[in-house]
Design a protein around this motif. Structure first.
Motif, short mmCIF file in Angstrom:
data_model
loop_
_atom_site.label_atom_id
_atom_site.label_comp_id
_atom_site.label_asym_id
_atom_site.label_seq_id
_atom_site.Cartn_x
_atom_site.Cartn_y
_atom_site.Cartn_z
N ASP A 64 -26.57 42.77 -4.55
CA ASP A 64 -25.72 43.85 -4.04
C ASP A 64 -25.95 45.16 -4.78
O ASP A 64 -25.94 46.23 -4.18
CB ASP A 64 -24.24 43.47 -4.15
CG ASP A 64 -23.82 42.46 -3.10
OD1 ASP A 64 -24.48 42.39 -2.05
OD2 ASP A 64 -22.84 41.72 -3.33
N ASP A 147 -17.98 44.23 11.42
CA ASP A 147 -17.18 43.33 10.60
C ASP A 147 -16.33 42.39 11.45
O ASP A 147 -16.18 41.21 11.13
CB ASP A 147 -16.29 44.15 9.67
CG ASP A 147 -15.99 43.43 8.37
OD1 ASP A 147 -16.82 42.61 7.94
OD2 ASP A 147 -14.92 43.68 7.80
N TYR A 150 -19.54 40.43 15.04
CA TYR A 150 -20.96 40.70 14.73
C TYR A 150 -21.83 40.68 16.00
O TYR A 150 -22.67 41.57 16.22
CB TYR A 150 -21.44 39.65 13.74
CG TYR A 150 -22.75 39.94 13.05
CD1 TYR A 150 -23.26 41.23 12.95
CD2 TYR A 150 -23.48 38.90 12.47
CE1 TYR A 150 -24.46 41.47 12.29
CE2 TYR A 150 -24.68 39.14 11.80
CZ TYR A 150 -25.16 40.43 11.73
OH TYR A 150 -26.34 40.68 11.08
N ASP A 182 -28.02 37.92 7.55
CA ASP A 182 -26.71 37.62 7.01
C ASP A 182 -25.77 38.79 7.27
O ASP A 182 -26.13 39.95 7.03
CB ASP A 182 -26.82 37.35 5.51
CG ASP A 182 -25.48 37.08 4.86
OD1 ASP A 182 -24.82 38.06 4.45
OD2 ASP A 182 -25.11 35.91 4.77
N LYS A 183 -24.59 38.50 7.76
CA LYS A 183 -23.66 39.56 8.17
C LYS A 183 -23.34 40.53 7.04
O LYS A 183 -23.32 41.75 7.23
CB LYS A 183 -22.37 38.93 8.69
CG LYS A 183 -21.29 39.93 9.09
CD LYS A 183 -20.05 39.21 9.58
CE LYS A 183 -18.90 40.16 9.80
NZ LYS A 183 -17.68 39.46 10.29
N SER A 184 -23.10 40.01 5.85
CA SER A 184 -22.73 40.89 4.74
C SER A 184 -23.91 41.78 4.34
O SER A 184 -23.72 42.95 3.99
CB SER A 184 -22.25 40.08 3.55
OG SER A 184 -23.27 39.23 3.05
N LYS A 187 -24.23 44.53 6.97
CA LYS A 187 -23.22 45.56 6.81
C LYS A 187 -23.55 46.48 5.64
O LYS A 187 -23.42 47.71 5.73
CB LYS A 187 -21.84 44.94 6.60
CG LYS A 187 -20.72 45.98 6.54
CD LYS A 187 -19.35 45.34 6.46
CE LYS A 187 -18.26 46.41 6.42
NZ LYS A 187 -16.90 45.82 6.34
N ASN A 188 -24.00 45.89 4.52
CA ASN A 188 -24.37 46.71 3.36
C ASN A 188 -25.56 47.62 3.67
O ASN A 188 -25.57 48.80 3.29
CB ASN A 188 -24.68 45.82 2.17
CG ASN A 188 -23.46 45.13 1.60
OD1 ASN A 188 -22.33 45.56 1.84
ND2 ASN A 188 -23.67 44.06 0.86
#
Length: 270
Positions: A64, A147, A150, A182-184, A187-188
């Motif tokens: 991250d 969020d 998706y 991957d969704k996260s 989003k990032n």
């Protein structure tokens, strides 16, 4: 294969003394270049890769903090090129990769001889007297949709990016590419892409640069492309008849024709 090559799913092939680096855009992977590679590999050594979190990269390498800014993605490019001893390359970046390439050049200029930016934007936000194409609340709503649902987000955004609805399979491919991540991470990457401001970085790039600008690009329109051109000291812009934000997929032959006209000039080859 080294850990870096595995991390970024690096592939290197083709003929020629000069290397072309193909860097994909947000939500995409190296497969999106498949229509233009057959032309390029006849004349150049071609390097393709996937950013961490995309395509067949090693998702366990995602961090991250590292990828919380575009500089982390630029570091991927630098590490790949240093490992393979690549210098004086021609860098072709699609969309956000144009600015990732700018950041990589600022840190390791010897890697690059020239750059091609396909549908670039140095800042997507409208701010003061700058027009980036999006209001902050529009981008926040887009991230909120990502969020909350998706699949709905992917199916909404892909046709906006791709256009050319008569070839709906291209939008479907892009939506599936979004959903494969991957969704996260998506989003990032979306937040880093759409909220970065690299306008001041453009002036630090003095190598030859070509901006390829599409018609009816809802992500990076002509005003955005013209700003990039006006702020790169050694640049020119080529306007395509192709519509949308992914001409190397939707209009590969026109994209090849533009590259053919520019890549073999003394200015670009050095």
């Amino acid at each position: 294969m080294s850990s870096i090559s595995i991390r970024n799913n690096v592939r290197l092939f083709g003929n020629g003394d000069r290397t072309i680096i193909l860097a994909h855009g947000f939500g995409c992977d190296q497969a999106m270049w498949r229509y233009v590679i057959p032309f390029l590999e006849k004349h150049f050594r071609v390097l393709v890769f996937d950013y961490v979190g995309c395509g067949k990269s090693d998702v366990t390498s995602y961090d991250d903090n590292r990828y919380g800014t575009l500089s982390g993605y630029a570091q991927d490019i630098i590490e790949i090129c240093e490992e393979l001893n690549i210098e004086q390359s021609i860098f072709i970046g699609h969309s956000v990769s144009s600015m990732i390439g700018v950041l990589a050049y600022i840190e390791r200029p010897q890697i690059f001889q020239s750059m091609v930016m396909i549908c670039p934007s140095s800042c997507y936000l409208n701010m003061d007297d700058y027009y980036g194409g999006f209001e902050k609340n529009e981008l926040e709503d887009l991230l909120e949709m990502l969020d909350s649902n998706y699949i709905e987000w992917a199916n909404y955004l892909a046709p906006v990016v791709m256009k050319n609805q008569e070839r709906s399979h291209l939008s479907q491919e892009l939506a599936e590419s979004f959903c494969s991540m991957d969704k996260s991470i998506t989003k990032n990457f979306a937040r880093v892409t759409f909220f970065s401001d690299n306008r001041q970085d453009l002036k630090k790039v003095d190598i030859p640069c070509l901006i390829i600008q599409c018609a009816e690009d809802d992500i990076a329109n002509e005003r955005v492309g013209q700003f990039v051109k006006d702020n790169l000291p050694n640049s020119k812009i080529a306007y395509m008849e192709a519509s949308g934000h992914c001409p190397h997929m939707s209009h590969p032959q026109e994209t090849i024709d533009v590259l053919k006209n520019e890549l073999f000039t003394e200015k670009f080859l050095g």
